[in-house]
Design an enzyme around this catalytic site. Structure first.
Site, PDB file in Angstrom:
ATOM      1  N   ARG A   1       4.783  89.668  28.334  1.00 41.48           N
ATOM      2  CA  ARG A   1       3.669  88.886  27.515  1.00 41.48           C
ATOM      3  C   ARG A   1       2.544  88.500  28.234  1.00 41.48           C
ATOM      4  O   ARG A   1       2.114  87.643  28.882  1.00 41.48           O
ATOM      5  CB  ARG A   1       4.271  87.551  27.078  1.00 41.48           C
ATOM      6  CG  ARG A   1       3.657  86.851  25.815  1.00 41.48           C
ATOM      7  CD  ARG A   1       4.500  85.480  25.512  1.00 41.48           C
ATOM      8  NE  ARG A   1       5.523  85.730  24.970  1.00 41.48           N
ATOM      9  CZ  ARG A   1       6.113  86.249  23.831  1.00 41.48           C
ATOM     10  NH1 ARG A   1       5.129  86.563  22.955  1.00 41.48           N
ATOM     11  NH2 ARG A   1       7.207  86.401  23.487  1.00 41.48           N
TER      12      ARG A   1
ATOM     13  N   ARG B   1       7.347  99.753  24.914  1.00 35.63           N
ATOM     14  CA  ARG B   1       6.682  98.722  25.973  1.00 35.63           C
ATOM     15  C   ARG B   1       7.452  98.360  26.967  1.00 35.63           C
ATOM     16  O   ARG B   1       7.184  97.598  27.943  1.00 35.63           O
ATOM     17  CB  ARG B   1       6.096  97.524  24.941  1.00 35.63           C
ATOM     18  CG  ARG B   1       6.995  96.896  24.527  1.00 35.63           C
ATOM     19  CD  ARG B   1       6.233  95.503  23.395  1.00 35.63           C
ATOM     20  NE  ARG B   1       7.274  94.652  22.788  1.00 35.63           N
ATOM     21  CZ  ARG B   1       6.923  93.494  22.599  1.00 35.63           C
ATOM     22  NH1 ARG B   1       5.787  92.860  22.884  1.00 35.63           N
ATOM     23  NH2 ARG B   1       7.689  93.034  21.660  1.00 35.63           N
TER      24      ARG B   1
ATOM     25  N   HIS C   1      -2.291  95.964  22.182  1.00 35.60           N
ATOM     26  CA  HIS C   1      -2.108  94.665  21.932  1.00 35.60           C
ATOM     27  C   HIS C   1      -2.719  93.771  23.175  1.00 35.60           C
ATOM     28  O   HIS C   1      -2.229  93.157  23.803  1.00 35.60           O
ATOM     29  CB  HIS C   1      -0.544  94.404  21.994  1.00 35.60           C
ATOM     30  CG  HIS C   1      -0.008  92.982  21.404  1.00 35.60           C
ATOM     31  ND1 HIS C   1      -0.397  91.867  21.902  1.00 35.60           N
ATOM     32  CD2 HIS C   1       0.863  92.681  20.693  1.00 35.60           C
ATOM     33  CE1 HIS C   1       0.108  90.776  21.395  1.00 35.60           C
ATOM     34  NE2 HIS C   1       1.118  91.283  20.503  1.00 35.60           N
TER      35      HIS C   1
ATOM     36  N   ASP D   1      -2.473  84.535  13.067  1.00 33.73           N
ATOM     37  CA  ASP D   1      -1.916  85.735  12.872  1.00 33.73           C
ATOM     38  C   ASP D   1      -2.462  86.549  11.881  1.00 33.73           C
ATOM     39  O   ASP D   1      -1.800  86.375  10.697  1.00 33.73           O
ATOM     40  CB  ASP D   1      -0.456  85.555  13.408  1.00 33.73           C
ATOM     41  CG  ASP D   1       0.507  86.741  13.501  1.00 33.73           C
ATOM     42  OD1 ASP D   1      -0.268  87.767  13.340  1.00 33.73           O
ATOM     43  OD2 ASP D   1       1.690  86.852  13.400  1.00 33.73           O
TER      44      ASP D   1
ATOM     45  N   GLU E   1      -6.262  92.997  19.013  1.00 37.90           N
ATOM     46  CA  GLU E   1      -5.201  94.024  19.113  1.00 37.90           C
ATOM     47  C   GLU E   1      -5.675  95.381  18.280  1.00 37.90           C
ATOM     48  O   GLU E   1      -5.860  95.286  17.138  1.00 37.90           O
ATOM     49  CB  GLU E   1      -4.002  94.067  18.676  1.00 37.90           C
ATOM     50  CG  GLU E   1      -3.375  92.696  19.400  1.00 37.90           C
ATOM     51  CD  GLU E   1      -2.224  91.906  18.784  1.00 37.90           C
ATOM     52  OE1 GLU E   1      -1.214  92.890  18.181  1.00 37.90           O
ATOM     53  OE2 GLU E   1      -1.824  90.787  18.530  1.00 37.90           O
TER      54      GLU E   1
HETATM   55  O1  LIG Z   1       6.794  88.098  20.991  1.00 37.03           O
HETATM   56  P1  LIG Z   1       6.088  89.395  20.848  1.00 37.03           P
HETATM   57  O2  LIG Z   1       7.024  90.616  20.152  1.00 37.03           O
HETATM   58  O3  LIG Z   1       5.326  90.048  22.004  1.00 37.03           O
HETATM   59  O4  LIG Z   1       4.909  89.345  19.601  1.00 37.03           O
HETATM   60  C1  LIG Z   1       3.851  88.613  19.744  1.00 37.03           C
HETATM   61  C2  LIG Z   1       3.008  88.623  18.571  1.00 37.03           C
HETATM   62  O5  LIG Z   1       2.313  89.829  18.519  1.00 37.03           O
HETATM   63  C3  LIG Z   1       1.246  90.047  17.408  1.00 37.03           C
HETATM   64  O6  LIG Z   1       0.726  91.180  17.497  1.00 37.03           O
HETATM   65  C4  LIG Z   1       1.969  89.631  16.166  1.00 37.03           C
HETATM   66  O7  LIG Z   1       1.195  89.836  15.037  1.00 37.03           O
HETATM   67  C5  LIG Z   1       2.778  88.560  16.316  1.00 37.03           C
HETATM   68  O8  LIG Z   1       3.320  88.308  14.828  1.00 37.03           O
HETATM   69  C6  LIG Z   1       3.761  88.362  17.375  1.00 37.03           C
HETATM   70  O9  LIG Z   1       4.246  87.047  17.356  1.00 37.03           O
END
Ligand SMILES: O=P(O)(O)OC[C@H]1O[C@@H](O)[C@H](O)[C@@H](O)[C@@H]1O
Length: 299
Positions: free
Chosen positions: A62, A99, A168, A212, A271
């Site tokens: 993340r 990923r 992203h 979002d 993104e």
């Molecule tokens: O927790 P992840 O799978 O990395 O996603 C994070 C976020 O990614 C974003 O791209 C989505 O629009 C969100 O809805 C999502 O919560």
């Protein structure tokens, strides 16, 4: 321009490279061909490396720039043409299949004044789990005065393959409550937090709560204006007409085990995407490149 300087580093379980070129420093992991951070000397980072990100094999990170492919987000929210590509009764992982797997480092080499880093993900025989298609992927990163990222999908099979995807990117900001995004005025967006209604954007986007949204028919240039850090981050996209803008805000961030409770203040995801009506149908032999160039200017 100074000679490229490449150092192999291990972040917990993951093989990474720290690459310095000119004024730029980039950290990239083999897993997911995942850019973890990008900084230009004398400035705060442009790409956010979350302090509490977890670097474990098989777990998505993340932070940085996760590659979402061959579907974006929740597969069930994708157009039928994208859903139909998956043949499995198991639940579909959010943001696709690439990923949290290792890519191959194709090379790191100077190209004129810039430095090019290439990662490859040749499609295994029979495709990816639950996704039986032969599409090769390449992520190219180019460092010059800016960071250029491009993701090329090449259909090596005999049938058309439809994908959704996104780069992203988590951008570093002084405080998301004090920045705004320019370039969205008048666009339609899907408000995923209100029953996926379609709404029209009026003016610049400021942040006052969880966000979002999927913006449609986006222009090639968007920018994040950050007065406290006296800079404008400019994003120039190619091969894309949609963008997702995300910030989890207080409650969602507190529920993440891999983000500090106040981590949401320091990040903003824009993104660069191919989603909804902008998904990509790749005919046999066809390629598509999704790209974004990231740079900054003093305000
Ligand atoms: O927790 P992840 O799978 O990395 O996603 C994070 C976020 O990614 C974003 O791209 C989505 O629009 C969100 O809805 C999502 O919560």
């Amino acid at each position: 321009m100074s000679t490229p300087n490449v150092e192999a580093v291990k972040l917990d379980e993951l093989n990474c490279w720290r690459i310095r070129h000119g004024q730029a420093e980039l950290l990239v992991a083999q897993q997911g061909a995942h850019i973890l951070s990008y900084q230009v000397a004398g400035q705060p980072p442009l790409i956010w490396l979350n302090d509490e990100a977890v670097f474990k094999a098989g777990k998505s990170i993340r932070a940085g720039v996760p590659v979402c492919w061959p579907w974006f987000g929740n597969l069930a929210r994708n157009p039928q043409s994208v859903q139909a590509m998956r043949i499995s009764s198991e639940p579909a992982a959010p943001h696709g299949l690439v990923r949290a797997i290792d890519w191959e480092l194709g090379g790191i080499e100077a190209e004129g004044e810039s430095l090019k880093i290439e990662f490859l993900l040749p499609c295994p025989e029979g495709g990816l789990p639950g996704w039986p298609h032969k599409v090769d992927l390449k992520l190219s990163i180019r460092l010059d005065e800016q960071l250029h990222i491009s993701l090329t999908s090449h259909n090596q099979g005999t049938d058309t393959v439809t994908i959704s995807q996104a780069l992203h990117s988590y951008f570093a900001v002084s405080d998301v409550r004090n920045v705004h995004v320019e370039g969205l005025d008048g666009l339609s967006y899907i408000e995923t937090l209100d029953d996926w209604k379609t709404v029209t954007q009026s003016g610049d986007l400021h942040f006052t709560g969880e966000t979002d949204r999927i913006y449609l028919d986006t222009p090639t240039q968007l920018s994040i204006v950050d007065p406290s850090w006296e800079r404008r981050i400019e994003l120039t996209s190619s091969g894309s007409r949609s963008a997702v803008i995300w910030n989890p805000w207080t409650e969602r961030a507190a529920a993440f085990s891999d983000m500090a409770d106040d981590g949401w203040q320091r990040m903003l995801c824009i993104e660069t995407a191919n989603v909804m009506g902008d998904v990509v149908a790749l005919a046999p032999g066809a390629s598509h490149t999704l790209g974004v160039s990231i740079g900054s200017k003093v305000l």
